[in-house]
Design a protein around this motif. Structure first.
Motif, short mmCIF file in Angstrom:
data_model
loop_
_atom_site.label_atom_id
_atom_site.label_comp_id
_atom_site.label_asym_id
_atom_site.label_seq_id
_atom_site.Cartn_x
_atom_site.Cartn_y
_atom_site.Cartn_z
N GLU A 115 85.64 -20.97 -3.24
CA GLU A 115 85.16 -21.87 -2.19
C GLU A 115 84.84 -23.25 -2.75
N SER A 116 84.25 -23.29 -3.95
CA SER A 116 83.94 -24.58 -4.58
C SER A 116 85.22 -25.33 -4.95
N PHE A 117 86.21 -24.59 -5.42
CA PHE A 117 87.51 -25.16 -5.76
C PHE A 117 88.15 -25.81 -4.54
N VAL A 118 88.12 -25.10 -3.40
CA VAL A 118 88.70 -25.63 -2.16
C VAL A 118 87.91 -26.84 -1.67
N ASP A 119 86.59 -26.78 -1.84
CA ASP A 119 85.75 -27.91 -1.41
C ASP A 119 86.10 -29.19 -2.18
N VAL A 120 86.36 -29.06 -3.47
CA VAL A 120 86.77 -30.23 -4.26
C VAL A 120 88.10 -30.77 -3.73
N SER A 121 89.02 -29.87 -3.43
CA SER A 121 90.32 -30.29 -2.87
C SER A 121 90.14 -31.06 -1.57
N ARG A 122 89.24 -30.56 -0.73
CA ARG A 122 88.99 -31.21 0.56
C ARG A 122 88.42 -32.61 0.36
N ARG A 123 87.53 -32.77 -0.61
CA ARG A 123 86.94 -34.08 -0.87
C ARG A 123 87.96 -35.06 -1.46
N VAL A 124 88.93 -34.54 -2.19
CA VAL A 124 90.00 -35.39 -2.70
C VAL A 124 90.83 -35.93 -1.54
N MET A 125 91.04 -35.10 -0.53
CA MET A 125 91.87 -35.47 0.60
C MET A 125 91.23 -36.52 1.50
N VAL A 126 89.93 -36.38 1.74
CA VAL A 126 89.23 -37.27 2.67
C VAL A 126 89.29 -38.72 2.20
N GLY A 127 89.71 -39.60 3.11
CA GLY A 127 89.74 -41.03 2.80
C GLY A 127 90.98 -41.50 2.07
N ARG A 128 91.92 -40.60 1.84
CA ARG A 128 93.15 -40.97 1.14
C ARG A 128 94.37 -40.76 2.04
N SER A 129 95.38 -41.57 1.81
CA SER A 129 96.61 -41.41 2.56
C SER A 129 97.37 -40.19 2.05
N ARG A 130 98.40 -39.80 2.77
CA ARG A 130 99.21 -38.67 2.36
C ARG A 130 99.79 -38.88 0.95
N ALA A 131 100.32 -40.08 0.72
CA ALA A 131 100.91 -40.38 -0.58
C ALA A 131 99.86 -40.36 -1.69
N GLN A 132 98.66 -40.84 -1.41
CA GLN A 132 97.58 -40.86 -2.41
C GLN A 132 97.12 -39.45 -2.75
N GLN A 133 97.06 -38.58 -1.76
CA GLN A 133 96.69 -37.19 -2.00
C GLN A 133 97.70 -36.51 -2.91
N GLN A 134 98.97 -36.72 -2.60
CA GLN A 134 100.03 -36.09 -3.39
C GLN A 134 100.08 -36.63 -4.81
N GLU A 135 99.81 -37.90 -4.97
CA GLU A 135 99.80 -38.50 -6.32
C GLU A 135 98.61 -37.95 -7.12
N ALA A 136 97.48 -37.74 -6.47
CA ALA A 136 96.31 -37.18 -7.16
C ALA A 136 96.63 -35.79 -7.71
#
Length: 264
Positions: free
Chosen positions: A92-113
């Motif tokens: 659950e913590s692992f998924v939460d970090v993933s979700r926070r990476v996604m918020v505020g970023r474009s599709r391309a920025q998420q994929q690059e991360a």
């Protein structure tokens, strides 16, 4: 559709105990945790029993991803930065970090991360060595499919190698994920596409030179991975028209015909 239980057990490790030669002492056995899981019905979460090794993988990936969240760690009792040990993480913590990476970023920025995280997990020159060891042959595709089942169980859950057709040739280079653990826990179409499907396809196809196509089924959360098949452009992929899971995703947009995270 009824799903049969799936059991994945790690091998028992035997370690001999030193003893005088005249006396026979039974060997001690250190059993590594066995995770037995059966995919839960749609709308329910599958129960996993993660051991230290699985938690360590979660912690390693989560730590790498945390730097993209922009979130400062809390100071510990001594005023120093608090840091979890890798085995203290859970899924659950692992998924939460993933979700926070996604918020505020474009599709391309998420994929690059995600791409940067994956590259950071490898030693220098690894992609070039992979291309030499595994040119895009039938054997390489089937070998990687076989490795995916045990090594990515902690990330995606139970899976099995299946026969697929690539360029008119039938081969066992497919992997059927029974019910993706990542999609099941996030409940987010955007995270599935931007944080898993597209960057994983791109990483294998572009960085490793081994084509990979992933076909998630949003009806039952299963997913088909096909090593050796070149992935289509996003605009031609069925996932580009997928709406949100309004009852499962905490950041969904129920009124949208297509998940906004896929479009932006």
């Amino acid at each position: 559709m009824a799903l049969m239980p799936v059991e994945l057990c790690y091998a028992t490790v035997a370690s001999p105990v030193a003893a005088p030669s005249a006396r026979r002492v039974p060997r001690r056995r250190a059993a590594v945790r066995c995770a037995a899981t059966a995919p839960a019905p749609m709308g329910e979460k599958t129960k996993y029993r993660d051991g230290p090794l699985e938690r360590a993988f979660m912690g390693l990936f989560a730590r790498k991803m945390e730097k993209f969240t922009g979130r400062k760690k809390k100071p510990g009792p001594g005023g120093e930065e608090e840091k979890k040990a890798v085995w203290e993480w859970d899924y659950e913590s692992f998924v939460d970090v993933s979700r926070r990476v996604m918020v505020g970023r474009s599709r391309a920025q998420q994929q690059e991360a995600v791409r940067e995280v994956l590259l950071s997990m490898l030693p220098p020159g690894a992609p070039e060595q992979f291309k030499k060891l595994f040119p895009p042959t039938r054997w390489a595709c089937e070998f990687n499919a076989a490795l995916t089942v045990p090594f990515f169980h902690w990330l995606v859950g139970p899976s099995e190698v299946i026969e697929v057709e690539v360029d008119g040739v039938k081969q066992r280079s497919g992997v059927l994920i029974k019910k993706c653990r990542y999609l099941e826990n996030s409940g987010c179409v955007g995270m599935c596409v931007n944080m898993c499907k597209i960057p994983t396809q791109s990483f294998f196809t572009d960085e490793f030179g081994l084509p990979l196509t992933m076909n998630p089924n949003f009806e039952d959360m299963s997913c088909e991975m096909i090593y050796g098949q070149v992935p289509p452009p996003l605009e031609e992929d069925p996932v580009s028209k997928q709406p949100c899971y309004p009852s499962l995703c905490s950041i969904s947009t129920p009124s949208a015909a297509i998940c906004p995270k896929i479009q932006n």
